[in-house]
Write an enzyme that holds these catalytic residues in place. Structure first.
Site, PDB file in Angstrom:
ATOM      1  N   ARG A   1     -94.879  28.521 -17.397  1.00  0.00           N
ATOM      2  CA  ARG A   1     -94.347  29.830 -17.768  1.00  0.00           C
ATOM      3  C   ARG A   1     -95.380  30.549 -18.611  1.00  0.00           C
ATOM      4  NH1 ARG A   1     -91.314  29.448 -14.197  1.00  0.00           N
ATOM      5  NH2 ARG A   1     -89.030  29.721 -14.145  1.00  0.00           N
TER       6      ARG A   1
ATOM      7  N   GLU B   1     -94.235  40.013 -16.339  1.00  0.00           N
ATOM      8  CA  GLU B   1     -94.438  40.027 -14.891  1.00  0.00           C
ATOM      9  C   GLU B   1     -93.682  41.190 -14.262  1.00  0.00           C
ATOM     10  OE1 GLU B   1     -93.378  36.165 -13.337  1.00  0.00           O
ATOM     11  OE2 GLU B   1     -95.012  35.163 -14.430  1.00  0.00           O
TER      12      GLU B   1
ATOM     13  N   HIS C   1     -97.092  34.655  -9.308  1.00  0.00           N
ATOM     14  CA  HIS C   1     -95.946  33.752  -9.477  1.00  0.00           C
ATOM     15  C   HIS C   1     -95.441  33.270  -8.115  1.00  0.00           C
ATOM     16  CE1 HIS C   1     -92.564  32.706 -12.532  1.00  0.00           C
ATOM     17  NE2 HIS C   1     -92.651  31.771 -11.592  1.00  0.00           N
TER      18      HIS C   1
END
Length: 318
Positions: A229, A258, A277
Site C-alpha cells: 500500500r 491514487e 495498481h
C-alpha cells in the site's frame, strides 16, 4: 426465511452455476451496479465484493452476517462498522500470489537488465548500451511480508540464487526464507540488502513504516519495490532518497494518492517504474475468489460452521 447472497460483480455463467450448486435453494444476486444489488441489501446474509457505496445500507442490513472482500487488502473497508454489527469479513488473500510475484520480478528484472531504459531508447530509435551490468543472482533481498505473495516471491527468488531476508510481525520462520526478522529489526538489516520488496498490508503498525531514517539506512544504490500500500512509504522521503541517489531506483504499483497526481515528480524520474495498481490483475481472478475462497466458506456458512478461509482479525487489521 429466504437465504440470499449478493455478489457485486458481473460473473461468468459457469461461476454463477458453481455458486448455485454449492448452496442449492439460495437466491443469488449478481451485478456491480447499485441498482442491481441495492434493493437486496436489507435481506442478504452474505455480500461478496463489498463496495463503499454499500455503507449507507448497513443500518438496514439486519441479516448481513458475512462480507467477502474482492481484494486482499481490506484497509478501505469499514472495519469498525463490521465489527460493531457482528459481521465477519474474509479477504481475497492468496488470489494475487502468482500475478503479483510475477510483477515484482518484472520490476526487479526490468530494473536490473535496464528493460525500462531500453524501452525508452527504442521509442527514440537510440542504440546505446546504457551501462548495463547488474544481475539478480547471488544478491540479498529484503522481503517484507510472508503471506501468500511473500512466499511465492521468496520461492522465485531462490531460483535466482538470492539470499532472502524476510520480515513479518511474528518473526516466525517460513519456507524459502533464509532468515526471518520482526519489523522492528528492519533498519538493522537493510544496510546489507540489494533489493527491498514490500508486500505488507496497511495496518496501524505498517502505516509510514518507511520514513526518512529508513531510506537512510538502506544500502547505497539499492532498489525498492512496493506492491503493498502506498501509505506504508513516506513518499516525500522516498522521492528525496531517489533524487539524491541514496537508493538507485524504485518499482511502484501503489501510492498514497491514487491515481498518482500529474504533478508528482515520480512520473518523470528515469529510475522509477510505475504501474497503476495493477500488479494483482490476472485472467484467473474471479475463478480463484469464487472457487478457492467464497465457495468453501459459503458451504461452511450454510451448515452453520465457522468460516475457515482468510478470516480477518479486526484487532490485527488483516
Amino acid at each position: 426465511m429466504e437465504k440470499k447472497i449478493i455478489i457485486a460483480h458481473d460473473l461468468e455463467e459457469h461461476l454463477m452455476s458453481e455458486v448455485k450448486e454449492a448452496v442449492p435453494g439460495w437466491t443469488l444476486v449478481t451485478g456491480k451496479d447499485e441498482e442491481q444489488w441495492g434493493p437486496h441489501m436489507s435481506d442478504a446474509a452474505v455480500v461478496a465484493g463489498w463496495k463503499n457505496a454499500m455503507i449507507p445500507y448497513l443500518e438496514q442490513a439486519e441479516n448481513l452476517k458475512w462480507v467477502q472482500s474482492w481484494s486482499a487488502g481490506i484497509d478501505s473497508h469499514p472495519l469498525d462498522e463490521f465489527e460493531k454489527h457482528g459481521i465477519h469479513l474474509t479477504s481475497a488473500n492468496g488470489v494475487h500470489a502468482f500475478p503479483i510475484a510475477e510483477t515484482i520480478f518484472a520490476m526487479l528484472l526490468g530494473w536490473t537488465r535496464k528493460i525500462h531504459t531500453y524501452t525508452r531508447q527504442q521509442q527514440e530509435k537510440k542504440w546505446h548500451h546504457a551501462g548495463l551490468k547488474l544481475e539478480l543472482h547471488g544478491k540479498k533481498l529484503a522481503l517484507l511480508g510472508a503471506g501468500a505473495i511473500g512466499k511465492e516471491t521468496a520461492k522465485i527468488a531462490k531460483a535466482f540464487g538470492m539470499e532472502v531476508a524476510g520480515f513479518r510481525r511474528s518473526g516466525e520462520k517460513e519456507e524459502y526464507f533464509d532468515h526471518m526478522y520482526k519489523l522492528d529489526q528492519l533498519e538493522d538489516i537493510l544496510p546489507d540488502c540489494d533489493y527491498t520488496v514490500i508486500t505488507l498490508p496497511l495496518t496501524r503498525e505498517t502505516e509510514g513504516l518507511f520514513k526518512k531514517q529508513t531510506f537512510e539506512a538502506m544500502k547505497n544504490g539499492s532498489f525498492v519495490v512496493n506492491i503493498g500500500r502506498g501509505e506504508i512509504i513516506d513518499e516525500q522521503a522516498m522521492t528525496s532518497a531517489l533524487q539524491k541517489g541514496k537508493i538507485a531506483g524504485a518499482g511502484l504499483d501503489v501510492f498514497a494518492t491514487e491515481p498518482l497526481p500529474e504533478d508528482s515528480p515520480l512520473w518523470e524520474m528515469e529510475n522509477v517504474i510505475i504501474t497503476p495498481h495493477t500488479a494483482g490483475s490476472t485472467e484467473y481472478y474471479n475463478d480463484r475468489v469464487i472457487k478457492d475462497i467464497l465457495i468453501p466458506n459459503l458451504k461452511s456458512f450454510a451448515d452453520d460452521e465457522k468460516l475457515s478461509v482468510n478470516v480477518v482479525d479486526y484487532q490485527k487489521g488483516y
